[in-house]
Write a protein that holds these residues in place. Structure first.
Motif: not given
Length: 496
Positions: A202-203, A262-265, A272-275, A279-280
């Motif tokens: 996702y982005a 983030n929690a869903m990822f 999560s790929p993002y911090r 990042d998204m």
């Protein structure tokens, strides 16, 4: 006009960056597309050189990989929610978007109805789309959304939503307007993709705020001005600062929802790929500004325009607009005030010179200011328009491009047969009269040739113009501001 943004560089960088992001996620990316895709005139005003259809042109570079899913909330269908800029309902706008996407060669795979409810309006909408060969899918309200993450990311949450069947690597998720549920659709799809063994990603593609410009940069302040009615607030991304030690800009809604996303990822993918919210994002616009001063000036002018519009809307409705105070705060932060632009000063000077009659001024691309006054034949805006065309064509200002003899029959038609109280020609009427003079007047022909050069010019009126004049100037691509007063301020009805 002065250029501050490299559009070609943007198209190349943006498409390349999205391709890279697709490759990071098992060749399947759900891209939430925010803002206007076909006609981003706000971006073109604050980033001179940015083309209103730049995002569309960028997508066309990826059209063999891209599939469009249009999202609409069932609640908006039932409520007949309107798009203010087009004057059409959201469900009708979905049809418009489908036609527009398909018209340029983009593949529209389906429409997703979010917050589904079994209502006759929703059923009729789905049947119409299915009859046109467009598949429809349903996503439902989830109790506890968005905070009860464990329930949302489960078979009783996202699991109850339809899985949107897709064919291509890049899924462009767009909608008629905000609040349609684009992000929820993306995350629901991720849940279903991982269930099927596809490690999709996702982005988010939002042009504003621009993450790598300062928080109080005029371009970012202009974004706050554009969304003052939504009460969006730009802010430093605290997650990005903590993770990387770098200052970036995001806006409140994305920052507030990030811990939940983030929690869903983590529940969907294990990690999560993002911090950070930054990042998204995949926006490269900040890297394509080639003249910061030009973009700063353009953005400051945009904030002023937004404030004038708010004041005029307030005058028309008689109700104090809450966003007015947000806009005043933004003007203070930007260090600007009304009356500072040369185009405003010259319009007021002309009004004073004519005993307080309505006046208008136009600033041409080279900074030249031309003015127009109210007369027996023409309104101030029409007069300024003709004077601007004369200036651009190198025609003496005293020369009549349209004779009084040609104008008088139009005035007779307006007042005697069409019931208008105002005999003076509006901007559309004077342009028609000018075009009809071309065959007899070579100077009229030269003036007509200059009409494209009005695009991007500021015009200021000392009174609120009629909707006819405002629409004509908008079609010419001009940037109109009006003082919040009527020519006859004691009238109760101001439509003519």
């Amino acid at each position: 006009m002065k250029i501050g943004f490299d559009n070609d560089k943007y198209l190349a960088m943006q498409s390349a960056h999205i391709r890279e992001r697709i490759a990071q996620f098992d060749n399947k990316l759900y891209l939430e597309f925010g803002g206007k895709l076909f006609d981003d005139y706000h971006a073109s005003r604050v980033l001179p050189g940015f083309q209103p259809d730049s995002k569309l042109q960028m997508l066309l570079q990826l059209k063999e990989q891209a599939e469009v899913v249009i999202v609409i909330s069932a609640e908006d269908i039932v409520a007949n929610k309107m798009r203010g800029d087009y004057g059409i309902t959201y469900d009708v706008d979905v049809l418009r978007l489908i036609d527009a996407f398909q018209g340029v060669g983009l593949f529209v795979g389906s429409v997703c109805v979010t917050k589904y409810t079994d209502a006759p309006e929703v059923t009729a909408f789905e049947q119409k789309l299915n009859g046109l060969g467009i598949r429809t899918f349903r996503h439902y309200k989830i109790p506890g959304y968005p905070n009860d993450v464990a329930h949302i990311v489960s078979d009783d949450g996202y699991g109850k939503n339809d899985y949107i069947e897709t064919e291509r690597p890049l899924m462009v998720i767009t909608a008629p307007g905000p609040g349609s549920g684009k992000m929820a659709v993306c995350l629901s799809q991720l849940y279903h993709e991982y269930k099927r063994g596809v490690k999709a990603g996702y982005a988010k593609f939002e042009t504003f705020p621009i993450w790598n410009l300062p928080l109080k940069h005029p371009v970012n302040l202009a974004y706050e001005a554009a969304t003052a009615d939504l009460n969006d607030v730009n802010m430093i991304d605290p997650f990005h600062l903590e993770a990387y030690g770098k200052t970036t800009v995001n806006y409140n809604r994305d920052v507030e929802i990030f811990p939940v996303v983030n929690a869903m990822f983590e529940l969907i993918a294990g990690k999560s790929p993002y911090r950070s919210p930054t990042d998204m994002g995949v926006n490269m616009a900040g890297n394509c500004i080639i003249d910061d001063d030009v973009c700063r000036e353009a953005s400051l002018n945009e904030i002023v325009r937004r404030y004038f519009k708010c004041l005029c809307d307030q005058k028309a409705s008689g109700v104090v607009k809450p966003e007015r105070f947000k806009l005043e705060l933004l003007m203070n932060q930007a260090g600007i005030a009304l009356g500072e632009r040369e185009v405003e000063k010259r319009a007021h000077a002309m009004s004073e010179a004519t005993g307080g009659q309505p006046a208008a001024a136009i600033e041409l691309a080279d900074g030249t200011i031309v003015t127009g006054k109210t007369g027996p034949l023409l309104g101030a805006a029409s007069s300024a328009l003709l004077n601007a065309l004369k200036k651009l064509a190198g025609i003496d200002q005293e020369m009549d491009l349209v004779s009084a003899r040609a104008i008088e029959p139009i005035q007779t038609l307006k007042t005697n047969y069409l019931g208008s109280r105002n005999p003076r020609l509006h901007t559309d009427e004077i342009l028609i009269a000018l075009s009809s003079s071309v065959s007899e007047n070579e100077y009229a022909a030269k003036a007509m040739e200059q009409i494209p050069n009005l695009k991007g010019c500021d015009i200021h009126s000392t009174v609120i113009l009629s909707s006819v004049d405002a629409d004509t100037l908008k079609k010419l691509g001009m940037y109109l501001t009006c003082e919040p007063t009527y020519e006859e301020d004691d009238r109760m009805y101001h439509k003519k």
